[in-house]
Write a protein that holds these residues in place. Structure first.
Motif, PDB file in Angstrom:
ATOM      1  N   VAL A 370      21.235  12.597  20.689  1.00 20.44           N
ATOM      2  CA  VAL A 370      20.911  11.243  21.154  1.00 20.44           C
ATOM      3  C   VAL A 370      22.152  10.362  21.174  1.00 20.44           C
ATOM      4  O   VAL A 370      22.330   9.531  22.081  1.00 20.44           O
ATOM      5  CB  VAL A 370      19.807  10.628  20.263  1.00 20.44           C
ATOM      6  N   THR A 383      15.601   3.032  24.046  1.00 20.69           N
ATOM      7  CA  THR A 383      14.583   3.987  23.625  1.00 20.69           C
ATOM      8  C   THR A 383      15.102   4.737  22.407  1.00 20.69           C
ATOM      9  O   THR A 383      16.197   5.301  22.439  1.00 20.69           O
ATOM     10  CB  THR A 383      14.261   4.983  24.755  1.00 20.69           C
ATOM     11  N   LYS A 384      14.335   4.715  21.349  1.00 21.51           N
ATOM     12  CA  LYS A 384      14.754   5.344  20.097  1.00 21.51           C
ATOM     13  C   LYS A 384      13.927   6.604  19.835  1.00 21.51           C
ATOM     14  O   LYS A 384      12.726   6.637  20.124  1.00 21.51           O
ATOM     15  CB  LYS A 384      14.577   4.373  18.930  1.00 21.51           C
ATOM     16  N   ILE A 385      14.575   7.621  19.295  1.00 19.11           N
ATOM     17  CA  ILE A 385      13.868   8.803  18.805  1.00 19.11           C
ATOM     18  C   ILE A 385      13.973   8.764  17.283  1.00 19.11           C
ATOM     19  O   ILE A 385      15.049   8.955  16.714  1.00 19.11           O
ATOM     20  CB  ILE A 385      14.472  10.100  19.378  1.00 19.11           C
ATOM     21  N   TYR A 386      12.852   8.490  16.617  1.00 27.81           N
ATOM     22  CA  TYR A 386      12.868   8.240  15.184  1.00 27.81           C
ATOM     23  C   TYR A 386      12.996   9.527  14.376  1.00 27.81           C
ATOM     24  O   TYR A 386      13.768   9.606  13.435  1.00 27.81           O
ATOM     25  CB  TYR A 386      11.600   7.486  14.771  1.00 27.81           C
ATOM     26  N   SER A 388      11.980  14.154  14.541  1.00 32.29           N
ATOM     27  CA  SER A 388      11.525  15.302  15.305  1.00 32.29           C
ATOM     28  C   SER A 388      10.932  16.336  14.358  1.00 32.29           C
ATOM     29  O   SER A 388      11.272  16.381  13.172  1.00 32.29           O
ATOM     30  CB  SER A 388      12.685  15.933  16.079  1.00 32.29           C
ATOM     31  N   THR A 402       8.875   8.521  19.352  1.00 28.39           N
ATOM     32  CA  THR A 402       9.736   7.553  20.022  1.00 28.39           C
ATOM     33  C   THR A 402       8.962   6.278  20.316  1.00 28.39           C
ATOM     34  O   THR A 402       7.727   6.264  20.289  1.00 28.39           O
ATOM     35  CB  THR A 402      10.294   8.146  21.335  1.00 28.39           C
ATOM     36  N   ASN A 403       9.700   5.209  20.613  1.00 22.49           N
ATOM     37  CA  ASN A 403       9.022   3.951  20.946  1.00 22.49           C
ATOM     38  C   ASN A 403       8.655   3.870  22.428  1.00 22.49           C
ATOM     39  O   ASN A 403       7.781   3.100  22.811  1.00 22.49           O
ATOM     40  CB  ASN A 403       9.915   2.751  20.565  1.00 22.49           C
ATOM     41  N   THR A 408      11.052   9.261  28.821  1.00 22.55           N
ATOM     42  CA  THR A 408      11.724  10.566  28.719  1.00 22.55           C
ATOM     43  C   THR A 408      11.343  11.401  29.947  1.00 22.55           C
ATOM     44  O   THR A 408      10.386  12.156  29.933  1.00 22.55           O
ATOM     45  CB  THR A 408      11.300  11.282  27.425  1.00 22.55           C
ATOM     46  N   TRP A 435       6.493  14.348  23.669  1.00 23.20           N
ATOM     47  CA  TRP A 435       6.970  13.007  23.305  1.00 23.20           C
ATOM     48  C   TRP A 435       5.772  12.138  22.919  1.00 23.20           C
ATOM     49  O   TRP A 435       4.824  12.004  23.693  1.00 23.20           O
ATOM     50  CB  TRP A 435       7.720  12.388  24.473  1.00 23.20           C
ATOM     51  N   LYS A 437       4.358   8.418  20.994  1.00 22.71           N
ATOM     52  CA  LYS A 437       4.715   7.044  20.610  1.00 22.71           C
ATOM     53  C   LYS A 437       4.460   6.836  19.128  1.00 22.71           C
ATOM     54  O   LYS A 437       3.381   7.156  18.618  1.00 22.71           O
ATOM     55  CB  LYS A 437       3.898   6.043  21.419  1.00 22.71           C
TER      56      LYS A 437
END
Length: 449
Positions: A370, A383-386, A388, A402-403, A408, A435, A437
């Motif tokens: 990222v 866009t954040k990927i918090y 996995s 992700t928010n 994506t 993906w 939310k």
């Protein structure tokens, strides 16, 4: 267990395609869309109310100007019943029973296989009585349905499940003691010769006429104390008077084998490489998310001064870029060249297919991925990927919280997939990315922490 095959047969405009779309159009499984895959819209995999089966729609054949409509319908019925375990004769309840319906029904009856009659277009209950007309020809049960409005289909499938095994969907169980391998490809590509070479014996009938193999054949074999189940798939006989696209039916055997397999060997004739039919079969392997090895058969017939291995690989992946993760090996079954490499490749891709990554390792790598290339922003907001997590194997499947999951797109998924392969390998196996939310409460909690 092989999945049952259900063929939809009937006159034009009775609603076969609508019923087909109802059965296969929406599935609960995660299915990715891979650009460049040539799909055959007349064969599909259905998951409906707990049952799983293959569906053939016979309505998509090209007409032959020299053949009457009735003759074409007879031929369609004949081909369908040869390939199917169960046939559903679709009729129009509004029109009632007409001579052409009876002719098709009688043709199907001679096969001795189960037949169900679905009286379509009974869109409201008071039209059910119109299906009574169909009983007078000795039909034991007629199912009033509306494919368009999803009415009566559950009852039809419930009876179908009692006549043939519409396999109940269950989670794929890992069997580390046995690797199931589907040998798939177009007729006369060299599948049976390859299986014979792998088995070191003439287990299959090998002939130069396309479609010699009629039914899938299982062969249990051992290599370095590992068990393998090889399934050689059936081709299809070309009937002299059939000018329609009978290739549709040659894919059915491949589908059945793919359903049962962990790994697919996609066999291509080196003198032809990628045909439209090969693209279809490759698409089905991806649709069912199986591990994959590409085999270029009959390499002894290739003039390597004109076509070397590197050039052949480029030609294959130019057309099949959606499976460019698969290892490719040219072989000669007749001479035994490179055949001994296949068991090692099968084990390798199966190991990647069932591989699980530690959550801590996955999140560390995702942070690097990222940072190097952030996901697309939404209205200027990043866009954040918090975090996995790998949720399953066979194939390896990953969830990303992700928010903005809707941002994506395919390009970013392709980037993430390639990066995961760069860091972890995963040769020969598809990857599934999901993906989701992150909930607002969790997002606030993570900010406080």
């Amino acid at each position: 267990m092989a999945h049952a095959t259900v063929a939809l047969v009937g006159r034009p405009n009775v609603g076969k395609s609508t019923l087909f779309n109802r059965l296969v159009g929406r599935r609960s499984a995660i299915v990715e869309s891979f650009p460049g895959v040539t799909r055959d819209r007349h064969i599909g995999h259905s998951k409906y109310k707990g049952y799983s089966f293959i569906v053939i729609d016979t309505g998509g054949f090209e007409p032959d100007a020299d053949t009457s409509l009735l003759q074409q319908m007879r031929l369609q019925a004949q081909m369908a019943v040869e390939e199917a375990d169960l046939t559903v004769l679709v009729v129009d309840a509004r029109e009632g029973w007409i001579p052409a319906d009876l002719d098709i029904f009688q043709s199907l009856s001679r096969s001795g296989k189960p037949i169900l009659v679905a009286a379509n277009k009974t869109d409201v209950p008071h039209l059910d009585h119109q299906s009574v007309d169909f009983y007078r020809f000795g039909i034991e049960q007629v199912f009033p349905i509306s494919a368009e409005h999803d009415r009566g289909i559950g009852e039809l499938l419930e009876v179908a499940s009692q006549l043939v095994t519409l396999q109940e969907e269950k989670p794929k169980q890992e069997d580390e003691q046995l690797i199931k391998v589907a040998v798939v490809g177009k007729p006369n590509a060299g599948k049976s010769s390859l299986v014979n070479a792998l088995l070191w014996e003439q287990r299959m009938i090998v002939d130069s006429i396309p479609g010699t193999t009629r039914d899938p054949v299982d062969s249990l074999c051992f290599f370095q104390d590992k068990r393998f189940l090889l399934v050689d798939t059936a081709g299809i006989r070309r009937k002299g008077r059939v000018s329609q696209k009978v290739e549709t039916y040659s894919v059915v055997a491949a589908l059945k084998a793919i359903e049962r397999a962990d790994v697919a060997l996609l066999v291509m004739d080196s003198t032809e490489l990628v045909s439209e039919q090969v693209m279809r079969i490759a698409g089905y392997v991806m649709d069912r998310a199986r591990a994959l090895v590409i085999v270029l058969s009959k390499w002894d017939l290739v003039d390597t001064r004109q076509l070397n291995i590197k050039k052949a690989e480029q030609l294959v992946f130019d057309k099949l870029n959606f499976i460019d993760f698969a290892p490719l090996v040219p072989v000669s079954a007749m001479k035994g060249d490179r055949v001994d490499r296949l068991f090692g490749l099968i084990q390798k891709v199966h190991g990647q297919y069932t591989r699980r990554i530690k959550t801590s390792d996955l999140n560390s790598v995702m942070q690097l991925i990222v940072e190097r290339h952030p996901p697309p922003a939404k209205s200027g907001r990043p866009t954040k990927i918090y975090y996995s997590n790998q949720i399953s194997v066979a194939p390896p499947s990953f969830v990303f919280m992700t928010n903005h999951p809707e941002k994506t797109n395919f390009s970013y998924e392709r980037y993430v997939t390639n990066q995961l392969r760069h860091y972890f390998g995963f040769e020969g196996t598809p990857l599934q990315l999901i993906w989701r939310k992150k909930s607002a409460s969790r997002e606030r909690g993570s900010k406080r922490s």
